[in-house]
Write an enzyme that holds these catalytic residues in place. Structure first.
Site, PDB file in Angstrom:
ATOM      1  CG  ASP A  22      -7.100 -28.659 -22.150  1.00  0.00           C
ATOM      2  OD1 ASP A  22      -6.597 -28.856 -23.272  1.00  0.00           O
ATOM      3  OD2 ASP A  22      -7.179 -29.554 -21.280  1.00  0.00           O
ATOM      4  CG  ASN A  70       1.321 -27.781 -24.615  1.00  0.00           C
ATOM      5  OD1 ASN A  70       0.835 -26.725 -24.210  1.00  0.00           O
ATOM      6  ND2 ASN A  70       0.740 -28.938 -24.361  1.00  0.00           N
TER       7      ASN A  70
HETATM    8  C1  IPE Z   1      -2.634 -27.363 -20.691  1.00  0.00           C
HETATM    9  O1  IPE Z   1      -3.313 -28.191 -21.567  1.00  0.00           O
HETATM   10  C2  IPE Z   1      -1.755 -26.416 -21.453  1.00  0.00           C
HETATM   11  C3  IPE Z   1      -2.455 -25.374 -22.197  1.00  0.00           C
HETATM   12  C4  IPE Z   1      -3.734 -25.180 -22.234  1.00  0.00           C
HETATM   13  C5  IPE Z   1      -1.579 -24.480 -22.916  1.00  0.00           C
HETATM   14  P1  IPE Z   1      -2.753 -29.632 -21.977  1.00  0.00           P
HETATM   15  O2  IPE Z   1      -3.735 -30.203 -22.915  1.00  0.00           O
HETATM   16  O3  IPE Z   1      -1.354 -29.518 -22.443  1.00  0.00           O
HETATM   17  O4  IPE Z   1      -2.768 -30.376 -20.577  1.00  0.00           O
HETATM   18  P2  IPE Z   1      -2.799 -31.929 -20.249  1.00  0.00           P
HETATM   19  O5  IPE Z   1      -1.738 -32.590 -21.084  1.00  0.00           O
HETATM   20  O6  IPE Z   1      -4.164 -32.428 -20.584  1.00  0.00           O
HETATM   21  O7  IPE Z   1      -2.539 -31.991 -18.788  1.00  0.00           O
HETATM   22  C1  IPE Z   2      -5.275 -26.628 -25.671  1.00  0.00           C
HETATM   23  O1  IPE Z   2      -6.036 -27.548 -26.384  1.00  0.00           O
HETATM   24  C2  IPE Z   2      -4.245 -25.941 -26.526  1.00  0.00           C
HETATM   25  C3  IPE Z   2      -2.860 -26.256 -26.168  1.00  0.00           C
HETATM   26  C4  IPE Z   2      -2.489 -27.074 -25.230  1.00  0.00           C
HETATM   27  C5  IPE Z   2      -1.836 -25.587 -26.933  1.00  0.00           C
HETATM   28  P1  IPE Z   2      -5.541 -29.012 -26.636  1.00  0.00           P
HETATM   29  O2  IPE Z   2      -4.802 -29.051 -27.930  1.00  0.00           O
HETATM   30  O3  IPE Z   2      -4.811 -29.544 -25.477  1.00  0.00           O
HETATM   31  O4  IPE Z   2      -6.921 -29.759 -26.804  1.00  0.00           O
HETATM   32  P2  IPE Z   2      -7.268 -31.220 -26.312  1.00  0.00           P
HETATM   33  O5  IPE Z   2      -7.015 -31.245 -24.841  1.00  0.00           O
HETATM   34  O6  IPE Z   2      -6.388 -32.159 -27.067  1.00  0.00           O
HETATM   35  O7  IPE Z   2      -8.713 -31.374 -26.636  1.00  0.00           O
HETATM   36 MG    MG Z   3      -5.435 -30.517 -23.799  1.00  0.00          MG
END
Ligand code: IPE
Ligand code: IPE
Ligand code: MG
Length: 245
Positions: A22, A70
């Site tokens: 993340d 997602n």
């Molecule tokens: C968790 O990250 C999912 C992945 C890393 C694939 P998110 O960015 O989707 O999680 P939330 O929304 O902050 O809980």
């Molecule tokens: C994790 O990074 C990747 C996925 C969830 C696919 P994010 O895209 O959630 O990154 P932040 O949390 O917005 O920084």
């Molecule tokens: Mg995220």
């Protein structure tokens, strides 16, 4: 096979590590870049950590790449993530020999029936060609949700009851586990979550019942082998009691 990394020695290694990749979006934003650039950088870190975990001899590692939630993101961003997945799959097909030499088994967890057909095809081939490898299982969680995984298992069991093959008393923890995406893998010992969030976000809901956690403010694209070592060192010192004394 010689590792390109300097491998640290650990007295205890977790059998199964879960990694929530993340912070890609915030990493890009901090640099004035598009979110897609963050995902690209994150995908490269995934490659590095994956290889390092395998060289260390970790039995099983699960990377959270795309959650069932997602899909709520803008279409463009989802397309970008899927195209990174496509590049990785093509590369994995190409690296068949290297991965074989490393003993890396690649598996996908989650409902991949929702991703493009060409990706599904590649996933099948890669899973099949690496199926016999036993050093490290790399699970890539795509369209994965922990609750949905449990629901799926319960439905499978319910079908068995409907058919008259099972009775309610046959429903045990083992049977629920048998119907998860990860039936032959140990439950998760250590979950690593960077990016300053302190939650599971629907990751390995069942398998994390007794997991240890390692959180950090580092954004995933900045995550290094040293950070991975740090998490493993922290794990080494944990006193796991499982309800005992
Ligand atoms: C968790 O990250 C999912 C992945 C890393 C694939 P998110 O960015 O989707 O999680 P939330 O929304 O902050 O809980
Ligand atoms: C994790 O990074 C990747 C996925 C969830 C696919 P994010 O895209 O959630 O990154 P932040 O949390 O917005 O920084
Ligand atoms: Mg995220």
């Amino acid at each position: 096979m010689k590792s390109k990394f300097e491998l640290e020695h650990f007295e205890v290694l977790p059998k199964h590590v879960g990694v929530i990749m993340d912070g890609n979006g915030r990493w890009a934003k901090n640099r004035g870049l598009e979110r897609s650039e963050g995902h690209k950088a994150g995908a490269n870190v995934f490659r590095t950590i994956c290889e390092y975990a395998c060289d260390l001899g970790i039995e099983c590692i699960t990377f959270y790449a795309f959650s069932t939630e997602n899909w709520a993101r803008p279409e463009m961003e989802i397309k970008g993530i899927m195209s990174l997945l496509r590049s990785y799959l093509l590369e994995a097909l190409d690296r068949k020999k290297e991965n074989e030499e490393k003993g890396m088994r690649i598996k996908f967890v989650g409902d991949v029936s929702r991703v493009d057909k060409d990706l599904q095809k590649m996933i099948k081939i890669i899973e099949k060609q690496s199926a016999g490898k036993t050093r490290t299982v790399v699970n890539i969680a795509v369209n994965y949700g922990g609750k949905q995984e449990i629901l799926r298992s319960v439905k499978e069991i319910a079908k068995g009851i409907e058919r008259g093959n099972l009775s309610a008393d046959d429903v045990t923890e083992e049977l629920i586990e048998k119907n998860l995406y990860t039936p032959d893998f140990p439950s998760c010992d250590l979950i690593i979550r960077p990016s300053g969030e302190y939650r599971l976000s629907n990751f390995l809901t069942w398998q994390s019942a007794y997991s240890e956690f390692w959180f950090s403010d580092i954004l995933w694209p900045d995550f290094t082998v040293e950070n991975f070592n740090e998490a493993l060192r922290a794990y080494e010192k944990r006193n796991r009691r499982f309800g005992g004394i």
